[in-house]
Design a protein around this motif. Structure first.
Motif, PDB file in Angstrom:
ATOM      1  N   MET A 154       6.503 -10.056 -13.599  1.00 11.63           N
ATOM      2  CA  MET A 154       7.496  -9.224 -12.730  1.00 11.63           C
ATOM      3  C   MET A 154       6.625  -8.124 -11.389  1.00 11.63           C
ATOM      4  SD  MET A 154       9.420  -7.146 -16.029  1.00 11.63           S
ATOM      5  CE  MET A 154      10.762  -6.414 -14.139  1.00 11.63           C
ATOM      6  N   THR A 155       5.821  -8.608 -11.404  1.00  6.50           N
ATOM      7  CA  THR A 155       4.705  -7.677 -10.247  1.00  6.50           C
ATOM      8  C   THR A 155       4.670  -9.368  -8.607  1.00  6.50           C
ATOM      9  OG1 THR A 155       2.646  -9.417 -11.477  1.00  6.50           O
ATOM     10  CG2 THR A 155       2.605  -7.309 -11.621  1.00  6.50           C
ATOM     11  N   ASP A 156       4.124  -8.274  -7.909  1.00  3.46           N
ATOM     12  CA  ASP A 156       4.458  -9.269  -6.659  1.00  3.46           C
ATOM     13  C   ASP A 156       2.980  -9.194  -5.834  1.00  3.46           C
ATOM     14  OD1 ASP A 156       4.750  -6.607  -5.937  1.00  3.46           O
ATOM     15  OD2 ASP A 156       6.590  -6.741  -5.439  1.00  3.46           O
ATOM     16  N   GLY A 157       3.195  -9.490  -4.826  1.00  2.00           N
ATOM     17  CA  GLY A 157       1.843  -9.298  -3.841  1.00  2.00           C
ATOM     18  C   GLY A 157       1.056  -7.428  -3.810  1.00  2.00           C
ATOM     19  N   GLY A 158       2.306  -6.889  -3.623  1.00  2.00           N
ATOM     20  CA  GLY A 158       2.359  -4.763  -3.672  1.00  2.00           C
ATOM     21  C   GLY A 158       1.435  -5.035  -4.801  1.00  2.00           C
ATOM     22  N   ASP A 159       1.555  -5.631  -5.906  1.00  3.06           N
ATOM     23  CA  ASP A 159       1.417  -4.991  -7.517  1.00  3.06           C
ATOM     24  C   ASP A 159      -0.149  -5.674  -7.934  1.00  3.06           C
ATOM     25  OD1 ASP A 159       3.111  -3.570  -8.822  1.00  3.06           O
ATOM     26  OD2 ASP A 159       4.366  -5.366  -7.762  1.00  3.06           O
ATOM     27  N   LEU A 310       1.228  -2.987  12.992  1.00  2.00           N
ATOM     28  CA  LEU A 310       1.574  -2.808  11.250  1.00  2.00           C
ATOM     29  C   LEU A 310       2.019  -2.041  10.615  1.00  2.00           C
ATOM     30  CD1 LEU A 310      -2.083  -3.917  10.371  1.00  2.00           C
ATOM     31  CD2 LEU A 310      -0.068  -5.916  10.988  1.00  2.00           C
ATOM     32  N   LEU A 311       2.300  -0.692  11.268  1.00  2.00           N
ATOM     33  CA  LEU A 311       2.926   0.052  10.498  1.00  2.00           C
ATOM     34  C   LEU A 311       3.986  -0.124  10.172  1.00  2.00           C
ATOM     35  CD1 LEU A 311       3.022   3.075   9.212  1.00  2.00           C
ATOM     36  CD2 LEU A 311       2.742   4.503  11.118  1.00  2.00           C
ATOM     37  N   GLY A 312       4.589   0.135  11.731  1.00  2.00           N
ATOM     38  CA  GLY A 312       6.160  -0.430  11.833  1.00  2.00           C
ATOM     39  C   GLY A 312       6.558  -2.059  11.148  1.00  2.00           C
ATOM     40  N   MET A 313       5.409  -2.414  11.023  1.00  3.11           N
ATOM     41  CA  MET A 313       6.364  -3.497  10.160  1.00  3.11           C
ATOM     42  C   MET A 313       6.161  -3.753   9.019  1.00  3.11           C
ATOM     43  SD  MET A 313       4.030  -7.234  10.268  1.00  3.11           S
ATOM     44  CE  MET A 313       3.003  -6.055   9.197  1.00  3.11           C
ATOM     45  N   HIS A 314       5.857  -2.605   8.628  1.00  3.11           N
ATOM     46  CA  HIS A 314       5.636  -2.374   7.277  1.00  3.11           C
ATOM     47  C   HIS A 314       6.986  -1.740   6.841  1.00  3.11           C
ATOM     48  CE1 HIS A 314       2.032  -4.403   5.978  1.00  3.11           C
ATOM     49  NE2 HIS A 314       1.577  -3.731   6.428  1.00  3.11           N
ATOM     50  N   VAL A 315       7.154  -1.046   7.619  1.00  2.00           N
ATOM     51  CA  VAL A 315       7.819   0.336   7.759  1.00  2.00           C
ATOM     52  C   VAL A 315       9.700  -0.814   7.683  1.00  2.00           C
ATOM     53  CG1 VAL A 315       9.873   2.083   8.488  1.00  2.00           C
ATOM     54  CG2 VAL A 315       6.975   2.389   8.380  1.00  2.00           C
ATOM     55  N   ALA A 316       9.787  -1.487   8.072  1.00  4.48           N
ATOM     56  CA  ALA A 316      10.677  -2.369   8.650  1.00  4.48           C
ATOM     57  C   ALA A 316      11.012  -3.242   7.625  1.00  4.48           C
ATOM     58  CB  ALA A 316      10.640  -3.113   9.730  1.00  4.48           C
ATOM     59  N   ILE A 317       9.594  -3.306   6.408  1.00  5.22           N
ATOM     60  CA  ILE A 317      10.006  -4.371   5.176  1.00  5.22           C
ATOM     61  C   ILE A 317       9.999  -3.675   3.700  1.00  5.22           C
ATOM     62  CG2 ILE A 317       8.681  -6.188   3.867  1.00  5.22           C
ATOM     63  CD1 ILE A 317       6.683  -6.256   6.227  1.00  5.22           C
ATOM     64  N   ALA A 318       9.690  -2.305   4.219  1.00  3.38           N
ATOM     65  CA  ALA A 318      10.435  -1.905   2.828  1.00  3.38           C
ATOM     66  C   ALA A 318      12.082  -0.674   3.210  1.00  3.38           C
ATOM     67  CB  ALA A 318       9.026  -0.494   3.460  1.00  3.38           C
ATOM     68  N   PRO A 324       9.151  -1.097  -0.895  1.00  8.34           N
ATOM     69  CA  PRO A 324       8.534   0.575  -0.556  1.00  8.34           C
ATOM     70  C   PRO A 324       7.212  -0.349  -1.507  1.00  8.34           C
ATOM     71  CG  PRO A 324      10.806   0.326  -2.121  1.00  8.34           C
ATOM     72  CD  PRO A 324      10.432  -0.976  -1.680  1.00  8.34           C
ATOM     73  N   LEU A 325       6.798  -0.614  -2.640  1.00 13.83           N
ATOM     74  CA  LEU A 325       5.821  -0.932  -2.925  1.00 13.83           C
ATOM     75  C   LEU A 325       5.055  -1.347  -2.460  1.00 13.83           C
ATOM     76  CD1 LEU A 325       4.650   0.269  -5.602  1.00 13.83           C
ATOM     77  CD2 LEU A 325       4.824  -1.719  -7.225  1.00 13.83           C
ATOM     78  N   PHE A 326       5.350  -2.607  -2.347  1.00 12.04           N
ATOM     79  CA  PHE A 326       4.397  -3.627  -1.358  1.00 12.04           C
ATOM     80  C   PHE A 326       4.074  -2.879   0.115  1.00 12.04           C
ATOM     81  CE2 PHE A 326       4.410  -6.833   1.776  1.00 12.04           C
ATOM     82  CZ  PHE A 326       3.127  -7.112   1.723  1.00 12.04           C
ATOM     83  N   SER A 327       4.727  -2.203   0.475  1.00  7.09           N
ATOM     84  CA  SER A 327       5.417  -2.038   2.000  1.00  7.09           C
ATOM     85  C   SER A 327       4.190  -0.555   2.041  1.00  7.09           C
ATOM     86  CB  SER A 327       6.169  -1.283   2.276  1.00  7.09           C
ATOM     87  OG  SER A 327       7.019  -2.317   2.966  1.00  7.09           O
ATOM     88  N   GLY A 328       4.301   0.362   0.845  1.00  5.66           N
ATOM     89  CA  GLY A 328       3.472   1.599   0.822  1.00  5.66           C
ATOM     90  C   GLY A 328       1.947   0.973   0.661  1.00  5.66           C
TER      91      GLY A 328
END
Length: 408
Positions: A154-159, A310-318, A324-328
């Motif tokens: 159940m994990t992804d790249g953020g985990d 990169l900050l804007g990109m991750h906020v858009a992904i979230a 949200p976990l991956f972006s955070g």
């Protein structure tokens, strides 16, 4: 951090060693390598680097994992507990093959699982606050690894990145700043300043303390360098993998991503963004370019706009893709590239902003309007001592009267 000295070494050491034909003298290269090695060793052992950045990583990842555990609290039994379809017996069989381990499978008791979950919440909180960080950082890494291994499917790249960062932070002195440990150290130092110091009878304790400090500094700096290298490899490999794909080459990758039901927390927003294919193609190309160029702009001022992109990109992904976990995790990891002077100047900037907001806000009892009358006793030219220039109560022009005036 010593790079300026390293750059100046060839200009100062190479000139005397050149022969008439322009070749290097026999011992010049050796001396240059020794000088660079000494400079690198001074950087590695001189002082701990990025103390504020590692503290931001500690606070960020501790808070992020605490919020994650609280968010999944109603579903904890189905994900990690005895009621999970992936039973502890199946997890134990997988651990025999992969070498993973989790303390959650030591017992099938629900009371044991609830105790482990409560301890995980407590550990995340203490790690975030920086209480006994040397111990809680190791416990936090064990908690993240155990929960990650218990529900590996159940994990992804953020985990995965959060797990790596938890291990790396256990090597750093992430409790030196903005923590309860730092507060306790300040109090101890303040108390020790008022007590007379006694000279040590032997040099052995001093040497041991110096060796311990040097070892802690080396381990901390190596941990910071590994964290930075991990993020660079992550961005670089992600960008290079995108370059190899035909969808990113023709600018249609984001079109397919926006139309996946799995990544549509806001379907109306995804469909609205998909109506602008040219803008989505530009965003896709900018994403690939930023990720590929990221490892090469870290030693210049260009890294700041790249970090902003990169900050804007991750906020858009979230927001758009619902990750949200991956972006955070990625946003917190990017904080390691900001220098300590940025974090030391940040509180001053916040205080100055709060002070300006306080100056703009009206004082109690002196609200602006027709019903407020400021105190008398102004300047000789007719202006009030505090506040803006006043006008007569009648609203007409001319010199201000000597009596009370009404501010506008």
């Amino acid at each position: 951090m010593g790079n300026e000295q390293i750059r100046e070494l060839p200009a100062t050491t190479a000139a005397p060693g050149r022969s008439g034909g322009g070749a290097w003298a026999p011992g010049t290269v050796h001396r240059l390598l020794l000088a660079r090695t000494d400079a690198f060793w001074d950087v590695l052992t001189g002082r701990p680097v990025s103390l504020y950045a590692t503290s931001v990583l500690r606070i960020g990842y501790g808070l992020l994992y605490l919020v994650f555990l609280l968010r999944e609290f109603p579903h904890r039994d189905e994900i990690w507990g005895p009621g999970s379809p992936w039973t502890p017996a199946l997890a134990a069989q997988l651990f025999d093959q992969t070498g993973w381990y989790s303390f959650l499978i030591l017992s099938d008791s629900r009371a044991y699982f609830e105790l482990c979950y409560a301890l995980a919440l407590l550990t995340s909180t203490l790690f975030m606050l920086g209480w006994r960080t040397r111990v809680t950082s190791v416990l936090f890494a064990a908690v993240v690894a155990s929960f990650h291994a218990r529900a590996i499917f159940m994990t992804d790249g953020g985990d995965n990145l959060l797990l790596l960062m938890a291990f790396y932070l256990a090597l750093t002195a992430c409790g030196r700043r903005w923590s309860l440990d730092a507060r306790r150290a300040r109090i101890k130092t303040a108390r020790a300043d008022g007590t007379p110091t006694t000279r040590a009878r032997s040099l052995v304790p001093q040497d041991l303390r110096a060796a311990r400090t040097t070892l802690a500094t080396v381990v901390h700096n190596c941990g910071v360098f590994v964290i930075a290298a991990q993020v660079c490899f992550l961005y670089g490999s992600a960008g290079l993998y995108k370059v190899q794909g035909s969808f990113w080459d023709d600018g249609t990758a984001l079109h397919y991503v926006l139309n996946l039901e799995l990544f549509q927390p806001w379907p109306a927003l995804s469909h609205a963004m998909d109506q602008y294919p040219l803008a989505m193609a530009v965003v896709g190309y900018l994403t690939v370019l930023t990720q590929v160029a990221f490892p090469f702009v870290l030693f210049g001022r260009l890294k700041y706009p790249v970090l902003g992109v990169l900050l804007g990109m991750h906020v858009a992904i979230a927001v758009v893709l619902g990750l949200p976990l991956f972006s955070g995790t990625m946003i917190i990891a990017d904080a390691v590239f900001l220098p300590d002077r940025f974090y030391t100047f940040l509180p001053h900037l916040l205080r100055r902003g709060a002070r300006r907001c306080g100056e703009r806000a009206p004082a109690p009892g002196q609200e602006t309007g027709l019903g407020s009358v400021p105190q008398q006793g102004g300047h000789p030219d007719g202006r009030e001592e505090y506040g803006p220039v006043s006008r007569p109560a009648s609203g007409r022009g001319g010199p201000a009267p000597s009596g009370p005036t009404v501010t506008q």
